[in-house]
Design an enzyme around this catalytic site. Structure first.
Site, mmCIF file in Angstrom:
data_model
loop_
_atom_site.group_PDB
_atom_site.id
_atom_site.type_symbol
_atom_site.label_atom_id
_atom_site.label_comp_id
_atom_site.label_asym_id
_atom_site.label_seq_id
_atom_site.Cartn_x
_atom_site.Cartn_y
_atom_site.Cartn_z
ATOM 1 N N HIS A 157 0.772 -1.126 0.054
ATOM 2 C CA HIS A 157 -0.081 -0.020 -0.053
ATOM 3 C C HIS A 157 0.827 1.302 0.125
ATOM 4 O O HIS A 157 1.544 1.657 0.815
ATOM 5 C CB HIS A 157 -0.899 -0.004 1.138
ATOM 6 C CG HIS A 157 -1.698 -1.115 1.279
ATOM 7 N ND1 HIS A 157 -2.911 -1.378 1.064
ATOM 8 C CD2 HIS A 157 -1.453 -2.294 2.066
ATOM 9 C CE1 HIS A 157 -3.643 -2.406 1.439
ATOM 10 N NE2 HIS A 157 -2.468 -2.958 1.713
ATOM 11 N N ARG A 178 0.051 4.386 -1.003
ATOM 12 C CA ARG A 178 -0.838 5.347 -0.398
ATOM 13 C C ARG A 178 -1.105 6.877 -1.589
ATOM 14 O O ARG A 178 -1.492 7.673 -1.086
ATOM 15 C CB ARG A 178 -0.029 5.886 0.811
ATOM 16 C CG ARG A 178 -0.093 5.172 1.947
ATOM 17 C CD ARG A 178 -1.045 4.333 2.432
ATOM 18 N NE ARG A 178 -1.111 3.699 3.481
ATOM 19 C CZ ARG A 178 -1.826 2.547 4.196
ATOM 20 N NH1 ARG A 178 -2.811 2.121 3.422
ATOM 21 N NH2 ARG A 178 -1.964 2.144 5.243
ATOM 22 N N HIS A 220 -8.760 -9.952 1.216
ATOM 23 C CA HIS A 220 -8.381 -9.767 2.840
ATOM 24 C C HIS A 220 -9.380 -10.639 3.293
ATOM 25 O O HIS A 220 -10.739 -10.022 3.245
ATOM 26 C CB HIS A 220 -8.332 -8.410 2.931
ATOM 27 C CG HIS A 220 -8.275 -7.903 4.269
ATOM 28 N ND1 HIS A 220 -7.174 -6.969 4.931
ATOM 29 C CD2 HIS A 220 -8.949 -8.277 5.653
ATOM 30 C CE1 HIS A 220 -7.393 -6.949 6.295
ATOM 31 N NE2 HIS A 220 -8.331 -7.728 6.493
ATOM 32 N N ASP A 255 2.632 -6.760 2.774
ATOM 33 C CA ASP A 255 1.511 -5.795 3.200
ATOM 34 C C ASP A 255 2.083 -4.604 3.557
ATOM 35 O O ASP A 255 1.678 -3.803 4.743
ATOM 36 C CB ASP A 255 0.573 -6.726 4.128
ATOM 37 C CG ASP A 255 -0.671 -5.655 4.391
ATOM 38 O OD1 ASP A 255 -1.008 -4.953 3.578
ATOM 39 O OD2 ASP A 255 -1.466 -6.053 5.543
#
Length: 445
Positions: free
Chosen positions: A62, A64, A178, A310
């Site tokens: 991630h 962002r 997820h 992750d």
């Protein structure tokens, strides 16, 4: 033509380690041999005593961007990734706005094309009502579809059984999930809020994001995949109970259902909440020593197929809030490969197995074109690691934009000395070059 000759390396590929030389020509691996003679125009690197491995492929990060760039962006986190030996990554759709239309998805690719130090792909995001957009996704140049079955950072929860059934029945894309049961998590949270309000001790995080929440969701999604014939990949398995749901009876290439484990679930246990607090608050939660041991066993016997990070940074200010406001996730890409090499030094895993789980298997699962292996004709995504060059993780050598790491203070025995992305030497002597060498990943499907 740019040529780089790596001499005297311990080359690790497809379950073997052999000493030899490797020649890079422009973007590609041109030759691998016991000995290759240098020519005047070659840049020569003597790798004596060092491992040469294919660059790691991180199938879950991630970064962002867009929308959350106060804590990370594609440029900053891909810099950290190449410093950590990760040469390709697959980024998730819970940015702001969520990548749930083809237009929003393509905008992320355009940003990466200008700013990424590593190779990149971005997952299409699924919701309860965007099936039409999902079906437009090109499997040739998009890694797959991401579904959040339990809420996490962002608002992308898919909690409609009808929507899930339609998605699984309709798409040929790899579906990554997820997997936590939202009803169970919410019920557990309300019980602890009744006792503690918002300031719940973080040690209770694995009781809120419980074993049962994970297991219930994973059973459900595996059953759905089997009924519909969908290609399922379950992200960040965290419990001993879940690993029993996966098989090692068939080759990876034949599996329709695969599983990933993350560095933090292999490294930390619930005992670490006392010292690390919210810094190791992840979804799914870090759980017991028994769970960690079961994850290691499943990784080694091939019920679990991939090791990923992750990587999900937040600022320290965000992390230092009370439990219900402190977001889950932490930065990991700079330290993942050396953390696995620490496990090698501890006798938990071989270097060959690390390469299998961090490079070969992600390449196979996602069918990534010409990456993940050290083979002539493949892209020169390569990492040199000195297994006897200790260093300590300190604030001043952390490259994440958020400025912290759950590994701060950790001593690692191994150090990444060189990283190549598409034949470009992008990291050397603890410095990342300004070259944005990353390319969009392509997939053989």
């Amino acid at each position: 033509m740019k040529r780089i000759l790596i001499k005297n390396a311990k080359i690790v590929n497809e379950g073997k380690i052999f000493e030899g030389d490797l020649l890079i020509e422009n973007q590609f691996i041109a030759e691998i041999a016991d000995s290759i003679s240098a020519k005047p125009d070659y840049k020569v690197i003597d790798a004596e005593g060092n491992f040469l491995i294919p660059g790691a492929i991180d199938d879950q990060v991630h970064f962002r961007e867009p929308g959350l760039t106060h804590k990370a962006d594609i440029a900053s986190e891909s810099r950290a990734a190449v410093a950590g030996g990760i040469t390709s990554y697959i980024e998730q759709p819970n940015t702001v706005p969520n990548a749930i239309t083809q237009e929003l998805l393509e905008q992320k690719y355009q940003i990466a094309a200008q700013t990424s130090h590593a190779n990149y792909s971005f997952m299409m995001g699924g919701t309860n009502d965007n099936l039409e957009e999902i079906l437009k996704t090109n499997p040739r140049n998009v890694a797959g579809l991401k579904l959040f079955l339990g809420s996490s950072t962002g608002d992308m929860l898919v909690d409609s059984s009808d929507a899930l059934e339609k998605i699984f029945s309709s798409t040929k894309l790899l579906i990554a999930v997820h997997s936590e049961d939202e009803v169970t998590v919410k019920s557990n949270l309300e019980k602890f809020k009744a006792d503690y309000g918002d300031d719940i001790p973080v040690k209770f995080h694995p009781e809120i994001r419980s074993v049962e929440a994970c297991y219930k969701s994973t059973v459900k999604v595996i059953d759905l995949a089997k009924r519909t014939g969908a290609r399922l990949h379950v992200f960040h398995i965290s419990t001993a109970k879940e690993v029993e749901l996966f098989t090692n009876k068939i080759p990876l290439e034949e599996k329709q259902i695969t599983a990933e484990v993350c560095i933090h679930h292999l490294w930390f246990t619930d005992a670490d909440y006392e010292t690390k607090g919210n810094l190791i608050k992840w979804n799914p939660a870090v759980k017991s020593e028994n769970d960690r041991a079961a994850l290691w066993a499943a990784l080694l016997d091939n019920r679990i197929d991939v090791v990923a990070t992750d990587h999900a940074p937040h600022t320290l200010a965000e992390k230092n809030q009370v439990y219900t406001k402190a977001p889950s996730g932490g930065p990991l890409v700079q330290h993942a490969v050396v953390a696995m090499f620490e496990a090698y030094h501890q006798g938990k895993i071989t270097v060959e197995k690390i390469v299998e789980k961090m490079a070969h298997s992600p390449a196979k699962i996602f069918k990534i074109e010409n990456r993940g292996f050290i083979k002539e004709g493949f892209y020169a995504d390569l990492v040199l690691i000195n297994p006897a060059m200790p260093w300590n993780v300190k604030k001043e050598n952390i490259l994440y934009k958020c400025g912290w790491s759950p590994f701060e203070g950790t001593n690692f025995k191994s150090r990444i000395t060189h990283t190549f992305v598409n034949g470009e030497l992008v990291y050397q002597n603890s410095k990342v070059s300004d070259t944005k060498a990353g390319m969009r990943l392509l997939f053989n499907r």
